[in-house]
Design an enzyme around this catalytic site. Structure first.
Site, PDB file in Angstrom:
ATOM      1  N   CYS A 148      37.587  30.454  45.099  1.00 50.21           N
ATOM      2  CA  CYS A 148      38.319  31.643  45.547  1.00 50.21           C
ATOM      3  C   CYS A 148      39.421  31.912  44.539  1.00 50.21           C
ATOM      4  O   CYS A 148      40.382  31.141  44.440  1.00 50.21           O
ATOM      5  CB  CYS A 148      38.898  31.415  46.943  1.00 50.21           C
ATOM      6  SG  CYS A 148      39.839  32.822  47.574  1.00 50.21           S
ATOM      7  N   GLU A 199      34.527  37.804  45.344  1.00 49.21           N
ATOM      8  CA  GLU A 199      33.713  36.868  44.571  1.00 49.21           C
ATOM      9  C   GLU A 199      32.748  37.669  43.716  1.00 49.21           C
ATOM     10  O   GLU A 199      32.380  38.789  44.069  1.00 49.21           O
ATOM     11  CB  GLU A 199      32.959  35.920  45.505  1.00 49.21           C
ATOM     12  CG  GLU A 199      32.358  34.703  44.811  1.00 49.21           C
ATOM     13  CD  GLU A 199      33.386  33.932  43.993  1.00 49.21           C
ATOM     14  OE1 GLU A 199      33.465  34.187  42.771  1.00 49.21           O
ATOM     15  OE2 GLU A 199      34.108  33.097  44.578  1.00 49.21           O
TER      16      GLU A 199
END
Length: 354
Positions: free
Chosen positions: A2, A127
């Site tokens: 992340c 992402e």
């Protein structure tokens, strides 16, 4: 992993979104520490400040460990034992912390042993999926599935007691498990609070985008146990660290690739089919209409109405192997949410770049 998030809610609205019940079952709102350090943003990157939840007991030794504080902290944990005067000189990345090595690395094992557990707050995270046969990567916005209620749209001030009994009925914040630490400059100065986000193997639905994902605390019980280090041991708390399938996502514009871009366009859904046909790096014309400050102009009556097949498609149907079901309803709620905020939010409270 992340490495980019969105957390754009104004401070009072964010507070209300974090309403909780203390150990006695009373409805509470978390109090802020250093509120002026919070900068709302649609595109937060490491080394910026993000809001985290933590137990009041970290600041007041006689406090109830179930009571919560919101504090902006630096993303990228700076260990308390770091001896340099400049945190940016840390020779390794602490943006994320792998769950499988958390008890092996000193940077994470020490603060975890001290109970320095926190919950990182975000609208969701971004992402990037590698596109087969090319060097390009497609960004996705990943978040909790959203449920529309009759009261959705209410964004009253959190400091009003009459609002405390109201259940938060707007965007459900993503709650990610983290560890924080406190670093004091060797030559003196303010203590720096910083955090890392714990990561786990991706769930089946996200595995085609990336093999890692944040450890998401799904539900009030999980959040309470992770924060309450006074009552919940480290060993028990670590049982909460695992992947979850309760997640959804949609493709977004490459505008988010540059961390300096801080607009609603970063997380607005895009139609990958249209994007490929137009070879556009920005969002589609329809997306821009969603985020316009004024209502979209009515279509010319002579313009033929689009057929059902022309409606943009969202989520995992663009991934070749993903098993996550299509959730167009959630993406639709996001579109409405962004448009309403753009129309109603006071200019003074609109997020700005850091």
């Amino acid at each position: 992993m992340c490495g980019r998030t969105s957390c754009h809610l104004p401070r009072d609205v964010l507070t209300r979104a974090c309403a909780y019940q203390d150990r006695r079952g009373q409805q509470r709102l978390p109090e802020w520490r250093d509120p002026d350090k919070y900068c709302p943003s649609y595109n937060k990157s490491p080394q910026s400040n993000s809001p985290v939840l933590l137990s009041r007991l970290h600041f007041e030794k006689d406090a109830d460990s179930s009571e919560r504080i919101i504090a902006p902290m630096r993303w990228g944990l700076v260990p308390s034992w770091f001896k340099e005067s400049d945190p940016s000189k840390l020779q390794f990345s602490t943006t994320n912390c792998r769950s499988d090595t958390i008890m092996e690395k000193r940077s994470f094992k020490v603060p975890l042993g001290k109970g320095r557990r926190c919950v990182v707050l975000a609208d969701g995270f971004y992402e990037w999926q590698r596109c087969q046969g090319t060097n390009q990567r497609q960004p996705y916005f990943i978040y909790f599935p959203q449920i529309k209620t009759e009261k959705s749209g209410s964004t009253g001030a959190a400091d009003s007691p009459e609002n405390w009994e109201k259940v938060w009925d707007n965007w459900r914040l993503l709650t990610m498990a983290g560890i924080f630490d406190c670093w004091e400059p060797p030559e003196g100065g303010d203590v720096l609070y910083s955090y890392t986000i714990i990561t786990v193997d991706s769930c089946k639905g996200l595995s085609d985008i990336h093999h890692r994902m944040p450890a998401i605390l799904d539900g009030e019980e999980a959040v309470s146990k992770w924060l309450d280090f006074g009552e919940v041991s480290t060993q028990e708390a670590l049982k909460l660290i695992h992947s979850t399938e309760n997640i959804t996502f949609h493709a977004v514009s490459s505008v988010v690739n540059n961390s300096r871009n801080n607009t609603p366009e970063c997380l607005a859904p895009v139609d990958l089919v249209v994007k490929k046909e137009l070879k556009a790096s920005g969002s589609s014309q329809r997306m821009l209409q969603w985020l316009a400050t004024k209502s979209p102009k009515k279509e010319d009556s002579k313009t033929p109405q689009k057929e059902e097949s022309d409606v943009p498609q969202w989520s995992s149907q663009f991934l070749q192997k993903s098993s996550l079901p299509t959730k167009r309803g959630t993406a639709g709620l996001l579109e409405q949410w962004l448009k309403r905020e753009k129309e109603e939010e006071p200019v003074a409270k609109r997020p700005y770049s850091q």
